[in-house]
Design a protein around this motif. Sequence first.
Motif, PDB file in Angstrom:
ATOM      1  N   ARG A 132       0.834  -1.215   0.000  1.00 36.35           N
ATOM      2  CA  ARG A 132       0.000   0.000   0.000  1.00 36.35           C
ATOM      3  C   ARG A 132       0.864   1.258   0.000  1.00 36.35           C
ATOM      4  N   LYS A 133       1.911   1.233  -0.823  1.00 38.26           N
ATOM      5  CA  LYS A 133       2.821   2.370  -0.930  1.00 38.26           C
ATOM      6  C   LYS A 133       2.923   2.838  -2.382  1.00 38.26           C
ATOM      7  N   VAL A 134       3.152   4.147  -2.541  1.00 34.40           N
ATOM      8  CA  VAL A 134       3.441   4.742  -3.843  1.00 34.40           C
ATOM      9  C   VAL A 134       4.952   4.866  -3.972  1.00 34.40           C
ATOM     10  N   TYR A 135       5.500   4.502  -5.122  1.00 30.96           N
ATOM     11  CA  TYR A 135       6.941   4.582  -5.378  1.00 30.96           C
ATOM     12  C   TYR A 135       7.202   5.632  -6.452  1.00 30.96           C
ATOM     13  N   LEU A 136       8.133   6.542  -6.163  1.00 28.24           N
ATOM     14  CA  LEU A 136       8.361   7.659  -7.074  1.00 28.24           C
ATOM     15  C   LEU A 136       9.820   8.104  -7.052  1.00 28.24           C
ATOM     16  N   ASP A 137      10.424   8.137  -8.224  1.00 29.54           N
ATOM     17  CA  ASP A 137      11.726   8.765  -8.437  1.00 29.54           C
ATOM     18  C   ASP A 137      11.436  10.123  -9.069  1.00 29.54           C
ATOM     19  N   THR A 138      11.781  11.203  -8.384  1.00 33.90           N
ATOM     20  CA  THR A 138      11.420  12.537  -8.880  1.00 33.90           C
ATOM     21  C   THR A 138      12.116  12.895 -10.190  1.00 33.90           C
ATOM     22  N   ASP A 139      13.125  12.121 -10.601  1.00 34.26           N
ATOM     23  CA  ASP A 139      13.725  12.353 -11.915  1.00 34.26           C
ATOM     24  C   ASP A 139      12.700  12.170 -13.025  1.00 34.26           C
ATOM     25  N   PHE A 140      11.605  11.473 -12.721  1.00 29.93           N
ATOM     26  CA  PHE A 140      10.556  11.289 -13.714  1.00 29.93           C
ATOM     27  C   PHE A 140       9.972  12.624 -14.160  1.00 29.93           C
ATOM     28  N   PHE A 141       9.932  13.599 -13.272  1.00 32.09           N
ATOM     29  CA  PHE A 141       9.400  14.913 -13.636  1.00 32.09           C
ATOM     30  C   PHE A 141      10.251  15.547 -14.738  1.00 32.09           C
ATOM     31  N   VAL A 142      11.553  15.304 -14.681  1.00 35.47           N
ATOM     32  CA  VAL A 142      12.457  15.819 -15.727  1.00 35.47           C
ATOM     33  C   VAL A 142      12.147  15.139 -17.051  1.00 35.47           C
ATOM     34  N   THR A 143      11.944  13.831 -17.008  1.00 40.49           N
ATOM     35  CA  THR A 143      11.602  13.088 -18.224  1.00 40.49           C
ATOM     36  C   THR A 143      10.299  13.591 -18.824  1.00 40.49           C
ATOM     37  N   TYR A 158      -0.205  16.087 -10.948  1.00 42.94           N
ATOM     38  CA  TYR A 158      -1.145  15.133 -11.533  1.00 42.94           C
ATOM     39  C   TYR A 158      -0.601  13.707 -11.447  1.00 42.94           C
ATOM     40  N   VAL A 159       0.709  13.544 -11.658  1.00 44.13           N
ATOM     41  CA  VAL A 159       1.330  12.223 -11.567  1.00 44.13           C
ATOM     42  C   VAL A 159       1.200  11.673 -10.150  1.00 44.13           C
ATOM     43  N   VAL A 160       1.507  12.513  -9.151  1.00 44.15           N
ATOM     44  CA  VAL A 160       1.375  12.091  -7.752  1.00 44.15           C
ATOM     45  C   VAL A 160      -0.079  11.746  -7.442  1.00 44.15           C
ATOM     46  N   ALA A 161      -0.991  12.626  -7.868  1.00 44.64           N
ATOM     47  CA  ALA A 161      -2.416  12.407  -7.591  1.00 44.64           C
ATOM     48  C   ALA A 161      -2.930  11.135  -8.254  1.00 44.64           C
ATOM     49  N   HIS A 162      -2.421  10.835  -9.445  1.00 45.08           N
ATOM     50  CA  HIS A 162      -2.843   9.632 -10.165  1.00 45.08           C
ATOM     51  C   HIS A 162      -2.445   8.373  -9.399  1.00 45.08           C
ATOM     52  N   GLU A 163      -1.209   8.341  -8.890  1.00 45.66           N
ATOM     53  CA  GLU A 163      -0.772   7.154  -8.154  1.00 45.66           C
ATOM     54  C   GLU A 163      -1.498   7.041  -6.818  1.00 45.66           C
ATOM     55  N   VAL A 164      -1.736   8.151  -6.155  1.00 44.40           N
ATOM     56  CA  VAL A 164      -2.517   8.121  -4.914  1.00 44.40           C
ATOM     57  C   VAL A 164      -3.929   7.636  -5.201  1.00 44.40           C
ATOM     58  N   ALA A 165      -4.454   7.979  -6.375  1.00 43.62           N
ATOM     59  CA  ALA A 165      -5.805   7.548  -6.736  1.00 43.62           C
ATOM     60  C   ALA A 165      -5.900   6.027  -6.834  1.00 43.62           C
ATOM     61  N   HIS A 166      -4.799   5.361  -7.190  1.00 41.15           N
ATOM     62  CA  HIS A 166      -4.807   3.900  -7.154  1.00 41.15           C
ATOM     63  C   HIS A 166      -4.988   3.401  -5.718  1.00 41.15           C
ATOM     64  N   HIS A 167      -4.394   4.120  -4.767  1.00 43.56           N
ATOM     65  CA  HIS A 167      -4.599   3.761  -3.360  1.00 43.56           C
ATOM     66  C   HIS A 167      -6.056   3.987  -2.959  1.00 43.56           C
ATOM     67  N   VAL A 168      -6.660   5.052  -3.466  1.00 45.00           N
ATOM     68  CA  VAL A 168      -8.086   5.296  -3.214  1.00 45.00           C
ATOM     69  C   VAL A 168      -8.899   4.108  -3.723  1.00 45.00           C
TER      70      VAL A 168
END
Length: 284
Positions: A132-143, A158-168
């Motif tokens: 029940r965790k979100v995994y994120l490498d912030t280098d993705f924002f650069v990509t 939006y990217v963060v919110a999208h992954e949190v929405a999977h937790h929802v």
Amino acid sequence: MKWRGRRGSRNIEDRRRMGGGAAVGGVGGLGLLAIVVIGYLLGIDVTPLLDGAGPDRISTQGTTEITAADEEAAQFVSVTLADTEEIWTAVFTEQLGGDYVPPILVLYKGVTQSPCGSASGATGPFYCPSDRKVYLDTDFFVTMERDLGAGGDFAAAYVVAHEVAHHVQDELGILGEANRYRAQVGAAESNAVSVRIELQTDCFSGIWARRADEAFGSLEHDDIREALNAARQIGDDRLQRSAGRVPQPHTFTHGTSDQRQRWFARGYETGALDACDTFSAQRL
């Protein structure tokens, strides 16, 4: 997006200084970029492709350097995550009469491990139901900004919110039920269900955007346009065309650009969970 100086989340697990490995060589230049970008956005672990890159592959290990840009990105993610916590707590109370338990967000740089598999630049941001965790490498924002034309702080939010929405979805019991069904059917039908899962999270992201602006006044001019542009850039049809392929709908796992934009807009316009029922929708 107005985020500086605002409250951050305590539900951050920072693994960025734990070190990790990187690999260079074999598949090079635009070929390597194409593999990594497609992996990022489709949620496909392309590490096996990179592992077979050839004898000139170089591995590096050691302590990861955290730059000022890394720290700013981490602060941004922390504030965005805090916003999702407040918004979804309120939505669950008002629309469901229940409690919302927020996820932990794991920040990493390079490579880390999860119960759902290895997390790396090839896997991109993802939600792991097992822990029940979100995994994120912030280098993705650069990509997103440099290689996909999806820049802007609200596109990153939006990217963060999208992954949190999977937790929802997980909190609501939707994700587990959908994934159990996917495990029992063929590839094409499984992909079709995956599209409905992803479009629902886009819709939930739209709810978050609307409620965040109402609660915090955090949106600025063009923020919604940034989010819609990000949704357009990562549509399955657009990604397949960018990879030089003819779009094949039976292989889609996240939805077309139009679908992703439409469902985000639906959530933003309605602010209602029941408006995001992609599983009953006749038209996506």
